[in-house]
Structure formats: C-alpha cells, structure tokens
Write an enzyme that holds these catalytic residues in place. Structure first.
Site, PDB file in Angstrom:
ATOM      1  N   ASN A  85      17.045  37.965 -13.019  1.00 45.42           N
ATOM      2  CA  ASN A  85      16.379  38.958 -13.863  1.00 45.42           C
ATOM      3  C   ASN A  85      15.015  39.331 -13.293  1.00 45.42           C
ATOM      4  OD1 ASN A  85      18.583  38.590 -15.435  1.00 45.42           O
ATOM      5  ND2 ASN A  85      17.554  37.329 -16.982  1.00 45.42           N
ATOM      6  N   ASP A  87      12.883  41.040 -15.441  1.00 48.62           N
ATOM      7  CA  ASP A  87      12.152  41.485 -16.640  1.00 48.62           C
ATOM      8  C   ASP A  87      10.908  40.654 -16.958  1.00 48.62           C
ATOM      9  OD1 ASP A  87      14.902  40.181 -18.686  1.00 48.62           O
ATOM     10  OD2 ASP A  87      13.146  39.136 -17.896  1.00 48.62           O
ATOM     11  N   HIS A 102      15.816  38.405  -7.356  1.00 47.39           N
ATOM     12  CA  HIS A 102      15.873  39.870  -7.214  1.00 47.39           C
ATOM     13  C   HIS A 102      14.527  40.541  -7.468  1.00 47.39           C
ATOM     14  CE1 HIS A 102      20.410  39.428  -8.264  1.00 47.39           C
ATOM     15  NE2 HIS A 102      20.171  39.139  -6.997  1.00 47.39           N
ATOM     16  N   CYS A 110       4.092  48.988  -1.611  1.00 44.64           N
ATOM     17  CA  CYS A 110       3.851  50.276  -0.968  1.00 44.64           C
ATOM     18  C   CYS A 110       4.878  50.510   0.148  1.00 44.64           C
ATOM     19  CB  CYS A 110       2.434  50.300  -0.367  1.00 44.64           C
ATOM     20  SG  CYS A 110       2.080  51.867   0.474  1.00 44.64           S
ATOM     21  N   CYS A 133      -3.513  53.396  -0.606  1.00 42.42           N
ATOM     22  CA  CYS A 133      -3.552  54.034   0.738  1.00 42.42           C
ATOM     23  C   CYS A 133      -2.943  55.430   0.673  1.00 42.42           C
ATOM     24  CB  CYS A 133      -2.773  53.172   1.740  1.00 42.42           C
ATOM     25  SG  CYS A 133      -0.969  53.433   1.687  1.00 42.42           S
ATOM     26  N   GLY A 170      24.442  33.659 -18.996  1.00 36.88           N
ATOM     27  CA  GLY A 170      24.322  35.114 -19.169  1.00 36.88           C
ATOM     28  C   GLY A 170      24.416  35.907 -17.885  1.00 36.88           C
ATOM     29  N   ALA A 214      23.652  33.095 -25.821  1.00 37.96           N
ATOM     30  CA  ALA A 214      22.755  32.060 -25.289  1.00 37.96           C
ATOM     31  C   ALA A 214      21.680  31.686 -26.310  1.00 37.96           C
ATOM     32  CB  ALA A 214      22.110  32.578 -24.002  1.00 37.96           C
TER      33      ALA A 214
END
Ligand code: BV8
Ligand code: ZN
Length: 222
Positions: A85, A87, A102, A110, A133, A170, A214
């Site tokens: 996740n 989040d 991930h 950038c 920049c 999950g 869960a």
C-alpha cells in the site's frame, strides 16, 4: 514474524481497493493509469487520479486492522511489516519499521533532477506539480513495469524466509514480485495465515485461511 498487507487492509478505512468495486476511477482502470506510459502520455490525467486518491486518503483513518498490527509489532521482537500500500495508513496507525514495496503516495520525485520529497497537501494547489528545479514531479510510487526500490525485495524475502509465522492480509496476491513472498515464506517453513474477504490464488496453499474483514478478524487473532 512477517506480515504482507495489500489494499484490502485499508478498505474498512474507506480507501477503495484496486480490483474491488470502488477500484475504478471515472471510467479508468488502475492498471491503465499506474504506468510510466500513461504518465508520459498525459501527466495531468494521472495527477488528477493521484490528487483524487490523496484527497480521499487524507480523510481516511487507520482502522482496527492497522492498529492490531501496531500491537503485534510492540509484542513481537522479530517483526517485519511489508506493505504494497502507498496510502500511509500504517504510518498513521503508528507502525514503525516497514518495507513499502510500492512507494508512498505522500512523496514526490522530480522527473528531471531526481529530487525526492514529502508533500502531504490534499488537494494539490496545481497539477501537474513541479520540482523547485522546474522539472515535472511524479508521485513517489512504483508503477507497473517499474522495478521495486533497490534492495527492497531482498529485504522482504529475507524477512519472509526467516518468519515462523507469515500473515497475508487483504491482498489479491496477483501483483508480482510482491505476491512471490507468500510461497517464499512457505518454503522458508513459515505457518502462513491468510486474512481476506475472498479467495486468492494461494488460499488452498496457506496453513490457515480466515475468511472475513481484516478489521474484525485481525484484532481477534492478535
Ligand atoms: C515489475 C503503486 C519488473 C501504484 C502498484 C504483464 C505485463 C506487464 C507487467 C506484468 C505482466 N505480468 C506480470 C507483470 C509484472 C507486474 C504485475 O504483477 N502485474 C499484475 C497486474 C499481473 N508487476 C510490476 O510491474 C512490478 N514491477 O515487475 O518490474 C522490472 C524489473 C526490472 C526492471 C524493470 C522492470 C511493479 C508492481 C507495482 C505496481 N504498483 N501500486 C499506486 O498504488 O498508485 S500495485 C497496486 O496493486 C497497489 O500497490 C496494490 O496494493 C497492489 C496489489 O493489489 P492488492 O493490494 O492485492 O489490492 P487488490 O485491490 O488487488 O485486492 C484487494 C484484496 O483485499 C482482495 O483480495 C480483496 O478480497 C481483499 N479485501 C477487500 N476488502 C477487505 C479485504 N481483505 C480483508 N478485509 C477487507 N475488509
Ligand atoms: Zn527537479
């Protein structure tokens, strides 16, 4: 002990999963937007999706499942949380060391100078956002077709392979290489416990498949 979590652990916090009903956004599929090609083609569209998700997640709270994992971390000397996740709800629940396979939706990178920084503004004042920049910024996440951060899988495999108990919570277990941690833990001799509202490709290989949300099952298990 090692734990692998996926979007399902945040479902009861109101964050739509990738492949569930809320997983769609307008008429796009996550797989079509979470790619470098989609970003090159239309950075504004991809940032519209991330801006929508950031805003939605900023209103979500960690649920009882996230909190139960914090209890587990306090109790278990050997404990590694591995999450797919982006989040940030594990962080907000108080989880400490964790492997974010991930990336993190609350970080930006950038595309020109490679700078990487946290940005928790939701919604963003301007999309697409830019780096100091002047270069175009991208979400600090791993897209489909992109490699995981250096060394991340090695560390995750080490934790999964050494675990006596491996909790899989999950996740539809269809995204690789993250999903490969389940058989990896099994080969390492772990007791694998799956918590999911539905079956997954590994349901018939795990030692114990607990069927249900869960937020209800994990606190009881802990
Ligand atoms: C890589 C960040 C190589 C972005 C994500 C064919 C073509 C192209 C690529 C591939 C291919 N076949 C395989 C691949 C590789 C690809 C892949 O696996 N694709 C899949 C779709 C087949 N993988 C990659 O591309 C990876 N990179 O392989 O690089 C490489 C190597 C070297 C050099 C160059 C390249 C990168 C994958 C990472 C993609 N990024 N997220 C973002 O979030 O914006 S993945 C995305 O899916 C999220 O991270 C999400 O967490 C993850 C996995 O999904 P789940 O977490 O499982 O969530 P899902 O919605 O699917 O399922 C929810 C589950 O919860 C369900 O089981 C449901 O039943 C359950 N549930 C629901 N409610 C509850 C619940 N359970 C309990 N309680 C509840 N209340
Ligand atoms: Zn820059």
């Amino acid at each position: 002990m090692a734990v692998l979590t996926g979007a399902g652990i945040s479902a009861e916090s109101g964050v739509p999963t990738f492949r569930g009903d809320g997983g769609l956004w307008k008429d796009y599929k996550a797989e079509d937007l979470a790619t470098p090609e989609a970003f090159v083609k239309d950075p504004r569209l991809v940032w519209e999706w991330y801006n929508w998700r950031r805003e939605l997640i900023s209103k979500a709270l960690p649920n009882a499942a996230h909190k139960a994992l914090v209890q587990l971390e306090i109790r278990k000397r050997e404990y590694t949380l591995i999450t797919q996740n982006v989040d940030g709800l594990h962080d907000r629940a108080g989880s400490g060391r964790m492997l974010k396979l991930h990336g993190d939706i609350w970080r930006m990178r950038c595309t020109v100078c490679g700078a990487n920084w946290p940005d928790r503004r939701a919604p963003l004042p301007k999309i697409p956002p830019h780096c100091a920049c002047g270069g175009l910024a991208r979400p600090g996440v791993v897209w489909f077709g992109e490699p995981l951060p250096d060394g991340m899988m090695k560390e995750a495999e080490h934790a999964a392979g050494a675990a006596e108990v491996f909790l899989v919570i999950g996740t539809a277990a269809v995204v690789y290489p993250a999903a490969s941690l389940v058989p990896y833990a099994k080969q390492g001799g772990a007791k694998v416990i799956e918590i999911n509202t539905d079956d997954t490709p590994f349901t018939n290989q795990v030692d114990c498949a607990l069927r249900g949300p869960a937020g209800e099952l994990l606190p009881r298990l802990v």
